[in-house]
Design an enzyme around this catalytic site. Structure first.
Site, PDB file in Angstrom:
ATOM      1  N   HIS A 113       0.571  -1.355  -0.047  1.00  0.00           N
ATOM      2  CA  HIS A 113       0.096   0.077   0.303  1.00  0.00           C
ATOM      3  C   HIS A 113       1.063   1.520  -0.227  1.00  0.00           C
ATOM      4  O   HIS A 113       0.081   2.279   0.077  1.00  0.00           O
ATOM      5  CB  HIS A 113      -1.104   0.181   1.562  1.00  0.00           C
ATOM      6  CG  HIS A 113      -2.157  -0.382   1.001  1.00  0.00           C
ATOM      7  ND1 HIS A 113      -3.212  -0.551   0.597  1.00  0.00           N
ATOM      8  CD2 HIS A 113      -2.612  -2.220   1.733  1.00  0.00           C
ATOM      9  CE1 HIS A 113      -4.350  -1.611   0.738  1.00  0.00           C
ATOM     10  NE2 HIS A 113      -3.418  -2.026   1.155  1.00  0.00           N
TER      11      HIS A 113
ATOM     12  N   LYS B  27      -9.756  13.047   4.014  1.00  0.00           N
ATOM     13  CA  LYS B  27      -9.003  12.366   4.006  1.00  0.00           C
ATOM     14  C   LYS B  27      -8.019  12.782   5.236  1.00  0.00           C
ATOM     15  O   LYS B  27      -7.838  13.663   5.951  1.00  0.00           O
ATOM     16  CB  LYS B  27      -8.035  12.096   2.839  1.00  0.00           C
ATOM     17  CG  LYS B  27      -7.287  13.691   2.373  1.00  0.00           C
ATOM     18  CD  LYS B  27      -6.174  13.399   0.873  1.00  0.00           C
ATOM     19  CE  LYS B  27      -6.879  13.287  -0.083  1.00  0.00           C
ATOM     20  NZ  LYS B  27      -7.144  12.635  -0.669  1.00  0.00           N
ATOM     21  N   ARG B  28      -6.964  11.758   5.404  1.00  0.00           N
ATOM     22  CA  ARG B  28      -5.774  11.522   6.666  1.00  0.00           C
ATOM     23  C   ARG B  28      -5.363  13.580   6.185  1.00  0.00           C
ATOM     24  O   ARG B  28      -4.877  13.859   4.971  1.00  0.00           O
ATOM     25  CB  ARG B  28      -5.092  10.499   6.889  1.00  0.00           C
ATOM     26  CG  ARG B  28      -6.078   9.959   7.472  1.00  0.00           C
ATOM     27  CD  ARG B  28      -6.610   9.965   8.655  1.00  0.00           C
ATOM     28  NE  ARG B  28      -5.260  10.098   9.812  1.00  0.00           N
ATOM     29  CZ  ARG B  28      -5.401   9.548  10.794  1.00  0.00           C
ATOM     30  NH1 ARG B  28      -6.079   7.597  10.333  1.00  0.00           N
ATOM     31  NH2 ARG B  28      -4.373   9.319  11.418  1.00  0.00           N
TER      32      ARG B  28
ATOM     33  N   THR C 201      -8.334   6.635  -2.916  1.00  0.00           N
ATOM     34  CA  THR C 201     -10.316   6.309  -3.186  1.00  0.00           C
ATOM     35  C   THR C 201     -11.227   7.341  -2.895  1.00  0.00           C
ATOM     36  O   THR C 201     -11.714   7.161  -2.949  1.00  0.00           O
ATOM     37  CB  THR C 201     -10.506   5.443  -2.222  1.00  0.00           C
ATOM     38  OG1 THR C 201      -9.994   5.152  -0.960  1.00  0.00           O
ATOM     39  CG2 THR C 201      -9.609   3.204  -2.693  1.00  0.00           C
TER      40      THR C 201
ATOM     41  N   LYS D  88      -0.428  14.751   1.815  1.00  0.00           N
ATOM     42  CA  LYS D  88      -1.316  14.682   0.672  1.00  0.00           C
ATOM     43  C   LYS D  88      -1.985  16.402   1.057  1.00  0.00           C
ATOM     44  O   LYS D  88      -2.362  16.975   0.089  1.00  0.00           O
ATOM     45  CB  LYS D  88      -2.790  14.575   1.762  1.00  0.00           C
ATOM     46  CG  LYS D  88      -2.612  13.342   1.897  1.00  0.00           C
ATOM     47  CD  LYS D  88      -3.892  12.435   3.013  1.00  0.00           C
ATOM     48  CE  LYS D  88      -3.717  10.720   2.577  1.00  0.00           C
ATOM     49  NZ  LYS D  88      -4.816  10.090   1.619  1.00  0.00           N
TER      50      LYS D  88
ATOM     51  N   LYS E  51     -14.313   8.067  -5.416  1.00  0.00           N
ATOM     52  CA  LYS E  51     -15.963   8.545  -4.366  1.00  0.00           C
ATOM     53  C   LYS E  51     -16.549   9.041  -4.696  1.00  0.00           C
ATOM     54  O   LYS E  51     -17.401   9.584  -5.046  1.00  0.00           O
ATOM     55  CB  LYS E  51     -15.994   8.262  -2.893  1.00  0.00           C
ATOM     56  CG  LYS E  51     -15.198   7.219  -2.674  1.00  0.00           C
ATOM     57  CD  LYS E  51     -15.236   7.082  -0.133  1.00  0.00           C
ATOM     58  CE  LYS E  51     -14.108   6.364   0.188  1.00  0.00           C
ATOM     59  NZ  LYS E  51     -13.995   6.545   0.977  1.00  0.00           N
TER      60      LYS E  51
HETATM   61  C1  PLP Z   1     -12.423   7.090   1.513  1.00  0.00           C
HETATM   62  C2  PLP Z   1     -11.651   7.006   2.883  1.00  0.00           C
HETATM   63  C3  PLP Z   1     -10.354   7.576   2.911  1.00  0.00           C
HETATM   64  C4  PLP Z   1      -9.886   7.717   2.650  1.00  0.00           C
HETATM   65  O1  PLP Z   1      -9.114   8.551   1.808  1.00  0.00           O
HETATM   66  P1  PLP Z   1      -8.173   9.340   0.619  1.00  0.00           P
HETATM   67  O2  PLP Z   1      -8.950  10.211   0.166  1.00  0.00           O
HETATM   68  O3  PLP Z   1      -8.403   7.866  -0.143  1.00  0.00           O
HETATM   69  O4  PLP Z   1      -7.324   9.205   1.287  1.00  0.00           O
HETATM   70  C5  PLP Z   1     -10.159   8.259   4.232  1.00  0.00           C
HETATM   71  N1  PLP Z   1     -11.733   8.353   5.322  1.00  0.00           N
HETATM   72  C6  PLP Z   1     -12.180   7.645   5.069  1.00  0.00           C
HETATM   73  C7  PLP Z   1     -13.298   8.444   6.145  1.00  0.00           C
HETATM   74  C8  PLP Z   1     -12.780   7.579   3.730  1.00  0.00           C
HETATM   75  O5  PLP Z   1     -14.132   6.888   3.546  1.00  0.00           O
END
Ligand code: PLP
Length: 813
Positions: A357, A545-546, A653, A551, A657
């Site tokens: 990952h 995101k985190r 991911t 990021k 979404k």
């Molecule tokens: C999808 C998701 C992530 C991943 O987000 P990235 O933008 O790909 O880092 C992290 N936390 C939650 C709650 C998510 O639903």
């Protein structure tokens, strides 16, 4: 399931009475949620049992997906959707004076994961079940999941997430399936009369691994798979014996019990650096040992020879956290089942597959030899032997090449390298997006790729369109079905049929209306939660995101500071109104990330209270980003921020979404953004910044100088100076000095300054295009149409055919 609405109402009221002792007219939403959850779980149990019988009868190969994290999100709405009883239940509840939406809000979000990795595991379970594959999850039943995040005075404060306090309606405890996990002690080699060697483990500490099974409901296909979450319990025998032998005081006895049960007490809240803590290693081995024992037991029920193990069982490891699956399976096969090394190794290597990952070096797992040896003595012996044999093989291939052996070794420099163990002990190693896999093969793991080219492959991540589109955005799902029919639900690639309609003005208007309604809903929520009024006509620009340096939430924040300053200086500046929305948790020990949170909250506080900009910019940082919050934000998003330093984000991911919900990406060519770009084309994405090759080249040659940019570009300098000189943001304090220093004096590790101007220009283009509503809606539609490829159904079909070699099990069997 239920023959009609009346049937449901009757069953529901009965459940309320028998289980909670309440009549429906006095039931609270929480009561009603619990009764409904419990009713559905009962209803599922028949199909759950049938699914297991079907798999057994067909002697179907079982996939066990090992993951330290499963970020499932709330289950009620999704289960109703997949069980196809959403409208019956909704209308039935309405008749009884209850609102399904309010009941859903009563469910605790099981936050058993940090972020993307855990959410991927959850999407995979949904796709496995929905496609009818025999695939199950093995995870940890942490008593405390991901912390609850609050902001106090703009700082992140972490509170424990006691998600089990009101019970978890979906789980079923299975004490009869408990297994024992052993730590510590001594291992002795014993020879019998025939000279056969065996190993005797004594003086170990033992803990019971008790499974709690959670049903994973497939979409409209009578399939219910299992997510098995393991919980640590002290064994009665062990605790009683201790008390008896040592005549211990009850307090000692309790302390011992607690220390054992601590193993499944909490989730480590860091998603990108390695903790290296003893308790974490205990957790990893706990999951692995319990899971492998359980998988072996299930296999033995079939009464087949060991040689068919890998035809019946696939063990997949989500990152290296469960890499001890490899020596654990070896241990069980050799010590408990009396197989020889060669045979055990052949079985292990053909059963285990591994997903990588990350290429961030600080996230690569290693464990000190001394720790592994003392905590897991037999496991360490096996790892050491695997390493010995592997190094011998390398020597044979290329005698005298010590450098090669040193860099490939599993045990070296007093450390056990978990990625190396995972590659050597498995038959498949996959990256999570094309670019990521290429970087693995060409750079980070080149030497391994050269040694085992046949093991490496790519499986670009995906997300379940059931949760992230049908459940989260039902109005959009309905519009899609009205436009192209309903086949896309079973075959999300058919979303591309929307492309034929991309010039249809009526469709584009409808699409715009749905987005507008979703934005109004979010605006309402933001007002309730954060007390901030936002304008649904402004651009909703979302960065969720985190929180992490790579990021680059900081790049977004600096750009907002820049815009604010420009607006103050030129009040006539004709800016398209924007609402910047953030959601992000920082690891509690990540100092820099927490400073960025404070900065964004400070910017929000300044901007939102300044009447001069009130119709132009708003900044909202929502607390406690989680799956349930994501479901509220994503359908309302116009602009998706995917702005990581190129080469650093393995896939992402969240990007998928958001795209699937009609957001347009502003992003770098990183992770799966590259593949999004390939599908939507230049007109439907806003790319900017350095590319991965350029970033990697800078790291190699050291030619980047952030100070030069600071000194030569006035826009950059004016913005950064506000962090440390007197400004509305700094108020003359040194709060943001460290951020400034990292950018200017420590050469800006993540190329924020390098990409600043190019980001600003891309954002200007976004604003220009957003004014042209029809053009914008068309971009939005193209994104939705091209998002089918990023359904996790596609990803899982690829894992199924290329890695696990499994086929769907038909319900008619
Ligand atoms: C999808 C998701 C992530 C991943 O987000 P990235 O933008 O790909 O880092 C992290 N936390 C939650 C709650 C998510 O639903």
């Amino acid at each position: 399931m239920f023959s009609d609405k009346e049937d449901f109402k009757q069953a529901f009221c009965e459940k309320l009475e028998t289980e909670l002792g309440k009549k429906v007219d006095i039931a609270t939403d929480l009561d009603a949620f619990r009764a409904l959850g419990s009713l559905l779980r009962d209803k599922l149990s028949k199909e759950w049992l049938q699914t297991n019988l079907r798999y057994e009868k067909a002697q179907e190969k079982q996939v066990y997906y090992f993951s330290m994290e499963f970020l499932m999100g709330r289950l009620l709405g999704n289960n109703l959707l997949n069980m196809q009883i959403l409208s019956i239940v909704k209308e039935g509840l309405f008749d009884l004076g209850l609102e399904l939406k309010s009941l859903e809000e009563k469910e605790e979000d099981p936050g058993l994961g940090n972020g993307g990795l855990g959410r991927l595991a959850a999407c995979f379970l949904d796709s496995l079940a929905s496609l009818g594959y025999a695939g199950h999850g093995f995870g940890m039943r942490y008593r405390y999941g991901m912390f609850d995040q609050h902001f106090i005075d703009g700082y992140q404060v972490e509170l424990p997430d006691h998600w089990l306090s009101k019970g978890f309606v979906w789980e079923v405890k299975r004490p009869e399936e408990a297994v024992e996990v052993r730590y510590g002690g001594q291992v002795q080699a014993v020879k019998d009369e025939e000279g056969n060697l065996s190993f005797k483990h004594t003086d170990y500490e033992k803990v019971n691994a008790v499974p709690y099974d959670v049903p994973v409901v497939g979409y409209n296909n009578e399939t219910v798979n299992t997510l098995r979450l393991w919980s640590a319990e002290a064994t009665e025998e062990d605790t009683l014996l201790r008390a008896f032998n040592h005549q211990q005081k009850p307090s000692n006895f309790l302390a011992h019990k607690r220390s054992l049960e601590a193993i499944s007490e909490f989730l480590y809240p860091d998603d990108s650096t390695e903790e290296g803590k003893r308790l974490r290693l205990k957790q990893e081995y706990f999951l692995v040992s319990a899971g492998v024992q359980s998988a072996v037991k299930n296999f033995e029920r079939l009464n087949l020879p060991w040689s068919s193990f890998s035809d019946q069982v696939a063990l997949h490891i989500n990152d290296t956290h469960p890499a001890l699956v490899i020596p654990e399976l070896m241990r069980i096969l050799m010590d408990d089942k009396q197989l020889g090394w060669e045979e055990a190794w052949e079985i292990t290597q053909s059963s285990v597959s591994y997903t990588n990952h990350t290429t961030l070096s600080e996230a690569l797992e290693t464990w000190p030899v001394n720790l592994v040896r003392s905590l897991l003595p037999r496991i360490f012996m096996i790892i050491d032997e695997i390493n010995e044999r592997f190094c011998k093989m390398l020597w044979k291939q290329d005698p005298g090449n010590f450098d090669r052996i040193a860099s490939l070794a599993i045990v070296a420099d007093g450390q056990v390298k978990m990625a190396h163990l995972s590659i050597v002990g498995s038959y498949s190693v996959n990256g999570v997006a094309k670019l990521h896999t290429e970087i693995l093969k060409k750079r980070e793991m080149k030497i391994y790729y050269d040694t085992f080219p046949e093991k490496f492959n790519n499986k670009t991540n995906g997300i379940t369109h059931r949760r992230w589109l049908m459940h989260a955005n039902p109005a959009l799902a309905d519009l899609i079905t009205e436009t192209i029919g309903e086949q896309w639900v079973d075959d999300p690639a058919r979303l591309s049929e929307l492309l034929k309609e991309k010039e249809d003005p009526a469709l584009l208007t409808e699409l715009g209306k749905i987005k507008q309604q979703n934005k109004m809903n979010l605006a309402h929520y933001v007002n309730e939660r954060a007390g901030i009024t936002i304008d649904p006509n402004s651009i909703f620009d979302v960065h969720i995101k985190r929180l992490h340096g790579y990021k680059r939430q900081l790049l977004n924040a600096l750009h907002i500071m820049y815009l604010y300053t420009k607006l103050k200086a030129e009040p006539a500046f004709d800016m398209v109104p924007r609402t910047f929305i953030f959601g992000a948790k920082a690891a509690p020990s990540y100092y820099f990330a927490k400073k960025v949170i404070k900065l964004i909250n400070t910017i929000a506080n300044v901007v939102n209270h300044d009447p001069d900009v009130k119709d132009k910019i708003k900044v909202v940082f929502l607390e406690n980003y989680s799956v349930s919050l994501a479901e509220k934000i994503i359908p309302a998003t116009n602009v998706s921020e995917q702005i990581s330093t190129a080469s650093k984000e393995a896939s992402g991911t969240g990007n998928m979404k958001l795209m699937m919900n009609g957001a347009v990406t502003i992003g770098t060519l990183d992770g799966a953004n590259v593949e999004i770009y390939e599908r939507v084309g230049n007109d439907n994405i806003y790319l900017f910044g350095l590319e991965s090759e350029e970033v990697l080249e800078y790291y190699r040659n050291g030619a980047y100088s952030s100070k030069e940019i600071y000194e030569s570009d006035e826009r950059v300098r004016n913005t950064l100076d506000q962090l440390v000189r007197y400004s509305p943001f700094s108020r003359g304090e040194t709060e943001f000095q460290d951020i400034f220093d990292s950018l200017v004096h420590y050469n800006d590790e993540y190329f924020v300054l390098k990409d600043f101007v190019s980001y600003m220009k891309a954002q200007q283009l976004v604003s220009q295009d957003f004014r042209l509503q029809k053009l914008w809606n068309k971009k939005s539609l193209v994104n939705i149409a091209q998002s089918g490829h990023f359904s996790s159904d596609r990803t899982i079909q690829e894992y199924a055919s290329d890695i696990w070699e499994i086929a769907p099990v038909h319900t008619l069997l």
